[in-house]
Enzyme design. Structure first.
Site, mmCIF file in Angstrom:
data_model
loop_
_atom_site.group_PDB
_atom_site.id
_atom_site.type_symbol
_atom_site.label_atom_id
_atom_site.label_comp_id
_atom_site.label_asym_id
_atom_site.label_seq_id
_atom_site.Cartn_x
_atom_site.Cartn_y
_atom_site.Cartn_z
ATOM 1 C CG ASP A 80 49.623 27.826 15.527
ATOM 2 O OD1 ASP A 80 50.525 27.266 16.311
ATOM 3 O OD2 ASP A 80 50.390 27.752 13.967
ATOM 4 C CG ASN A 116 52.029 26.538 2.618
ATOM 5 O OD1 ASN A 116 52.734 26.794 3.510
ATOM 6 N ND2 ASN A 116 50.823 26.326 2.510
ATOM 7 C CG HIS A 163 52.129 27.539 7.071
ATOM 8 N ND1 HIS A 163 51.689 26.182 6.509
ATOM 9 C CD2 HIS A 163 52.818 27.223 8.047
ATOM 10 C CE1 HIS A 163 52.134 25.420 7.261
ATOM 11 N NE2 HIS A 163 52.662 25.667 8.106
ATOM 12 C CD GLU A 186 47.993 27.051 5.589
ATOM 13 O OE1 GLU A 186 49.137 27.063 4.435
ATOM 14 O OE2 GLU A 186 47.734 26.130 6.095
#
Ligand code: F6R
Length: 241
Positions: free
Chosen positions: A67, A136, A138, A143
């Site tokens: 990313d 979380n 990810h 997400e």
């Protein structure tokens, strides 16, 4: 899934580096899928160390990163390209032209995503994908709630991710609000996946992701469906498994 419990961050990093170097030794022209973030820094250091000792050769290796932030130049100190140069690529003999990170400054981010998918295909896919995990769940910048079937795409970052990354920027407002990320589909197509986790603060999400239901609400939970995953963590991160 194979799980390696390491005593601490350093031995976790060494074990992860062992697995990556085994891949490079067995196939010198490997395609490495790489991640940024704090967790793999020790792994990169260890690989650099073995390279300096003459045990590893990256001459034919190719890489694709997960990313990049939209809007950051490659030489911006918080860009993921800059991270990879300073933490890894500048210290080994990988061909700079064989390293791929999505281009944050691409005029058309959607076109950049399509190009990046072609890059991955052109390389014949990823031999081993290194992944860290967000609190979380990810992976990459996928997400919670992200569709499982996407390849590289543009994402709006969640407030929690912006807040978590704000520590690297002067102020929270400087954190980009969008990123380009390989999608879950791209990640799942890697032939092997190496997940690295460290620290007690990751223990709860590690448990949820690897023992809970497979759901887009916990993106990393999809890894339960991959046939060749290695989870390497320190005792603290794996304490709830
Ligand atoms: C990094 C990435 C992220 C991180 C994750 C964990 O390229 O895509 O998903 O792997 O945010 O980050 P750390 O390792 O800093 O806890």
């Amino acid at each position: 899934m194979k799980i390696y419990v390491a005593e601490d961050y350093q031995s976790m990093s060494r074990k992860a580096a062992n697995i990556v170097s085994a891949q490079v030794i067995l196939n010198p022209a490997s395609v490495l899928g790489l991640a940024t973030g704090s967790t793999p820094v020790g792994m990169y250091k260890q690989l650099i160390d073995w390279y300096n000792k003459g045990d590893l050769d990256f001459d034919q290796v190719k890489s694709v990163n997960l990313d990049e932030y939209v809007g950051l130049a490659p030489d911006h100190p918080q860009s993921y390209r800059y991270f990879m140069q300073t933490n890894f690529f500048d210290h080994i003999n990988i061909d700079p032209a064989a390293t791929n990170v999505p281009q944050g400054l691409a005029a058309d981010p959607a076109a950049e995503c399509a190009r990046y998918n072609q890059v991955i295909r052109g390389l014949g896919g990823i031999d081993i994908q290194v992944l860290g995990m967000g609190h979380n769940g990810h992976i990459g910048f996928n997400e919670p709630g992200e569709a499982f079937e996407l390849e590289t795409h543009v994402v709006d970052l969640q407030e929690s991710t912006i807040a978590a990354n704000a520590r690297f920027f002067e102020k929270k407002e400087d954190v980009p609000s969008r990123a380009i990320t390989m999608g879950i589909k791209s990640i799942m197509q890697a032939r092997q996946i190496l997940v690295v986790v460290s620290g007690e603060d990751k223990a709860a999400i590690v448990k949820t992701a690897f023992t809970g239901p497979v759901t887009p609400l916990v993106p990393a939970s999809i890894l339960q469906m991959h046939p060749n995953v290695v989870l390497v963590g320190d005792r603290a991160a794996l304490s709830k498994l």
